[in-house]
Design an enzyme around this catalytic site. Structure first.
Site, mmCIF file in Angstrom:
data_model
loop_
_atom_site.group_PDB
_atom_site.id
_atom_site.type_symbol
_atom_site.label_atom_id
_atom_site.label_comp_id
_atom_site.label_asym_id
_atom_site.label_seq_id
_atom_site.Cartn_x
_atom_site.Cartn_y
_atom_site.Cartn_z
ATOM 1 N N GLU A 249 0.850 -1.189 0.000
ATOM 2 C CA GLU A 249 0.000 0.000 0.000
ATOM 3 C C GLU A 249 0.886 1.241 0.000
ATOM 4 O O GLU A 249 1.941 1.265 0.644
ATOM 5 C CB GLU A 249 -0.946 0.029 1.195
ATOM 6 C CG GLU A 249 -0.254 0.274 2.526
ATOM 7 C CD GLU A 249 -1.191 0.604 3.669
ATOM 8 O OE1 GLU A 249 -1.449 1.808 3.903
ATOM 9 O OE2 GLU A 249 -1.643 -0.342 4.334
ATOM 10 N N THR B 117 -4.142 5.091 4.268
ATOM 11 C CA THR B 117 -4.570 6.339 4.912
ATOM 12 C C THR B 117 -5.671 7.000 4.079
ATOM 13 O O THR B 117 -5.661 8.210 3.834
ATOM 14 C CB THR B 117 -3.394 7.311 5.133
ATOM 15 O OG1 THR B 117 -2.204 6.578 5.452
ATOM 16 C CG2 THR B 117 -3.696 8.249 6.307
ATOM 17 N N LYS C 109 -7.964 -3.818 10.097
ATOM 18 C CA LYS C 109 -6.606 -3.387 10.421
ATOM 19 C C LYS C 109 -6.583 -3.027 11.907
ATOM 20 O O LYS C 109 -7.165 -2.022 12.311
ATOM 21 C CB LYS C 109 -6.234 -2.181 9.555
ATOM 22 C CG LYS C 109 -4.946 -1.473 9.959
ATOM 23 C CD LYS C 109 -4.735 -0.252 9.082
ATOM 24 C CE LYS C 109 -3.638 0.640 9.581
ATOM 25 N NZ LYS C 109 -3.418 1.808 8.688
#
Length: 206
Positions: A40, A69, A128
């Protein structure tokens, strides 16, 4: 792409975040060449969308390249347009629902039991667990008792030895940033990054 299958198979998600777009792109490509199958690029990186676009062009359509994010619906759409195949959030955010609307899997950030339940009911592919360092592997083990069907990916302060401990407590994969990337995102030696990637891959697959 089936994100959950990819996480279960490869067990390591690399997190690229840095101030130098050229170095970030080199880091993504080095990780891919080293056998890291999921990466990512955090949207807090300099020119993150440009890095994702160039990495997607270099790696092709099938590589598991995502955006991290991702907080807003606008972020989610921009990441999808740049070529992200999945989204990662640091918390419960509008990007979770937008990812579902776009047909992209979302790894949604959560810490508490309430947040884990909300992430799952909101359509997250996996949770997560962030920041994982607050509770450690024992906290993950405690969460798995009431949420045995939830796929957890701990992120935050995880080194190679810690990665194995989280996996042994039931994580489907671990997300790793600076312990893996080191100074590569600031132009550090790609050979050193390859060595760290090899060590992490050995730790998560053994």
């Amino acid at each position: 792409m089936n994100l959950l299958d990819e996480l279960r198979t490869h067990r390591l998600l690399a997190i690229v975040r840095g101030p130098d777009p050229a170095a970030a792109l080199t880091a993504v490509l080095t990780l891919a060449e080293s056998g890291v199958a999921l990466v990512e690029v955090s949207l807090t990186s300099a020119d993150a969308l440009g890095v994702i676009r160039r990495a997607r062009a270099a790696l092709g359509p099938d590589y598991a390249l995502g955006a991290g994010t991702v907080l807003s619906a606008e972020d989610a759409r921009a990441a999808a347009d740049a070529g992200a195949a999945f989204l990662v959030t640091p918390a419960l955010a509008a990007s979770l629902a937008e990812g579902g609307r776009l047909g992209l899997p979302v790894l949604a950030g959560a810490l508490t039991p309430t947040e884990v339940a909300q992430a799952s009911s909101g359509g997250a592919t996996a949770v997560k667990l962030f920041p994982a360092s607050l509770g450690g592997p024992d906290y993950l083990g405690a969460l798995r008792d009431p949420f045995p069907g939830t796929a957890f990916v701990p992120v935050g302060g995880i080194d190679a030895d810690g990665a194995r401990r989280y996996l042994d407590r039931g994580a489907v994969a671990v997300g790793v940033g600076s312990p893996l990337l080191g100074d590569a995102v600031r132009g550090g030696d790609p050979a050193a990054l390859r060595e760290r990637a090899t060590a992490f891959l050995a730790a998560v697959q053994r």
